[in-house]
Design an enzyme around this catalytic site. Structure first.
Site, PDB file in Angstrom:
ATOM      1  N   GLY A   1      -9.383  -3.705 -13.768  1.00  0.00           N
ATOM      2  CA  GLY A   1     -10.540  -4.581 -13.961  1.00  0.00           C
ATOM      3  C   GLY A   1     -10.220  -5.987 -14.417  1.00  0.00           C
TER       4      GLY A   1
ATOM      5  N   LYS B   1       0.865  -1.181   0.000  1.00  0.00           N
ATOM      6  CA  LYS B   1       0.000   0.000   0.000  1.00  0.00           C
ATOM      7  C   LYS B   1       0.903   1.232   0.000  1.00  0.00           C
ATOM      8  CE  LYS B   1      -3.618   2.725   1.031  1.00  0.00           C
ATOM      9  NZ  LYS B   1      -4.349   3.219  -0.136  1.00  0.00           N
TER      10      LYS B   1
ATOM     11  N   GLY C   1      -7.919   7.352   1.171  1.00  0.00           N
ATOM     12  CA  GLY C   1      -7.202   8.545   1.625  1.00  0.00           C
ATOM     13  C   GLY C   1      -5.842   8.271   2.228  1.00  0.00           C
TER      14      GLY C   1
ATOM     15  N   CYS D   1      -2.684   9.251  -6.934  1.00  0.00           N
ATOM     16  CA  CYS D   1      -3.797   9.024  -6.011  1.00  0.00           C
ATOM     17  C   CYS D   1      -4.877  10.082  -6.206  1.00  0.00           C
ATOM     18  CB  CYS D   1      -3.338   9.061  -4.564  1.00  0.00           C
ATOM     19  SG  CYS D   1      -4.737   8.940  -3.421  1.00  0.00           S
TER      20      CYS D   1
ATOM     21  N   ASN E   1       3.862   6.561  -6.589  1.00  0.00           N
ATOM     22  CA  ASN E   1       2.441   6.794  -6.867  1.00  0.00           C
ATOM     23  C   ASN E   1       2.237   8.287  -7.078  1.00  0.00           C
ATOM     24  OD1 ASN E   1      -0.299   6.964  -6.999  1.00  0.00           O
ATOM     25  ND2 ASN E   1      -0.699   5.980  -5.013  1.00  0.00           N
TER      26      ASN E   1
HETATM   27  O1  RRO Z   1      -5.645   5.522  -0.544  1.00  0.00           O
HETATM   28  C1  RRO Z   1      -6.400   5.786  -1.481  1.00  0.00           C
HETATM   29  O2  RRO Z   1      -7.500   6.329  -1.317  1.00  0.00           O
HETATM   30  C2  RRO Z   1      -6.049   5.471  -2.876  1.00  0.00           C
HETATM   31  C3  RRO Z   1      -4.790   5.616  -3.424  1.00  0.00           C
HETATM   32 BR1  RRO Z   1      -3.301   6.104  -2.435  1.00  0.00          BR
HETATM   33  C4  RRO Z   1      -4.600   5.412  -4.810  1.00  0.00           C
HETATM   34  O3  RRO Z   1      -3.504   5.558  -5.376  1.00  0.00           O
HETATM   35  N1  RRO Z   1      -5.665   5.055  -5.545  1.00  0.00           N
HETATM   36  C5  RRO Z   1      -6.894   4.900  -5.011  1.00  0.00           C
HETATM   37  O4  RRO Z   1      -7.848   4.565  -5.721  1.00  0.00           O
HETATM   38  N2  RRO Z   1      -7.071   5.100  -3.671  1.00  0.00           N
END
Ligand code: RRO
Length: 275
Positions: A231, A33, A60, A118, A115
């Site tokens: 998907g 994560k 988040g 997000c 990343n």
């Molecule tokens: O943590 C999130 O809400 C989140 C992240 Br970091 C991301 O890169 N993509 C996503 O759909 N949720």
């Protein structure tokens, strides 16, 4: 076969399934994560909404922060029987630099995923929506680590192939896509946003056709490896992404339904695909 970052909690799965998880691990490499420099609580609940063919999340980025991750999570993730990819996100280039440098110092870490995509942070700023910003971010960190750098691209960009080219030009070793598409659901009782974070990221079968197109466009533009996802729920879907130009694939939302999906889909992909 990889997991999409944030879609499989290997530490919780190990608690649930014990060492059987390690014996039949669903992925050939594991992506953590996303972590940030400072610890984060994440968005207020509710954090999930099911759509007819997918999921909207507004998690988040809850995480223990860099120090917490290195001290508490990394030793457990290092016990997994596959290479480890650590996903990092910085709210500035300086933060990103600290994350990449300190994560890359750890021998347990095989690769680093940046990343830049997000959709669920309050600032609404998405570095990866812009080729110039993405290149600056990669340039800033490139010399700080000898670990391969994967840049996770957002589908919420006007031209994902241009962002991928910028990342590759700045020294990225691979790109992965897609992250989630920005979406929203309303509480039917109040007509107000259902998700605590107001908006969220859409994933699952609903986004597969979009992901396939973007993976194809990116793979045609760059010569570095492309990790395709969005998907994927069967060997046929995975084969489609490979045919579109992906070097390897990842499973995300399907793992929520079936934690063994990665292994199943990899097995299906290895069989001849019916025409
Ligand atoms: O943590 C999130 O809400 C989140 C992240 Br970091 C991301 O890169 N993509 C996503 O759909 N949720």
């Amino acid at each position: 076969m990889l997991n999409g970052s944030g879609t499989f909690d290997a530490i919780a799965a190990r608690r649930a399934f014990g060492d059987a998880l390690l014996e039949r691990f669903p992925f050939h490499a594991f992506v953590s994560k996303t972590i940030t420099l400072a610890p984060r609580e994440g968005n207020p609940p509710p954090r999930l909404w099911e759509t007819p063919a997918g999921l909207i999340n507004s998690i988040g980025l809850p995480n223990k922060g860099l120090d917490g991750f290195l001290a508490l999570d990394l030793p457990e993730l290092a016990e997994l029987p596959v290479p480890l990819v650590v996903s990092v996100m910085g709210f500035s280039r300086d933060e990103l630099a600290t994350l990449v440098q300190r994560v890359g110092e750890r021998e347990e870490v095989g690769l680093i995923e940046m990343n830049v995509s997000c959709p669920n942070v309050e600032t609404g700023l998405v570095m990866g929506a812009d080729p110039v910003e993405t290149a600056r971010a990669v340039e800033r960190v490139r010399a700080l680590t000898d670990r391969p750098l994967i840049v996770k691209l957002t589908p919420n960009a006007s031209d994902p192939a241009a962002v991928a080219l910028a990342a590759a030009g700045a020294g990225a070793d691979a790109v992965s896509l897609i992250n989630t598409l920005k979406g929203m659901a309303l509480d039917p009782r109040t007509a107000q946003p259902w998700l605590g974070g107001r908006t969220g990221g859409v994933s699952g079968p609903a986004v597969r056709a979009i992901a396939l197109e973007q993976v194809g466009a990116v793979a045609a533009a760059v010569s570095i490896p492309v990790i395709g996802m969005g998907g994927i729920a069967s060997g046929r879907h995975a084969a489609d992404f490979m045919a579109a130009g992906a070097t390897c694939v990842a499973v995300g939302t399907e793992s929520f339904r079936d934690p063994a999906a990665g292994r199943r889909i990899a097995g299906e992909l290895a069989e001849p695909q019916p025409v």
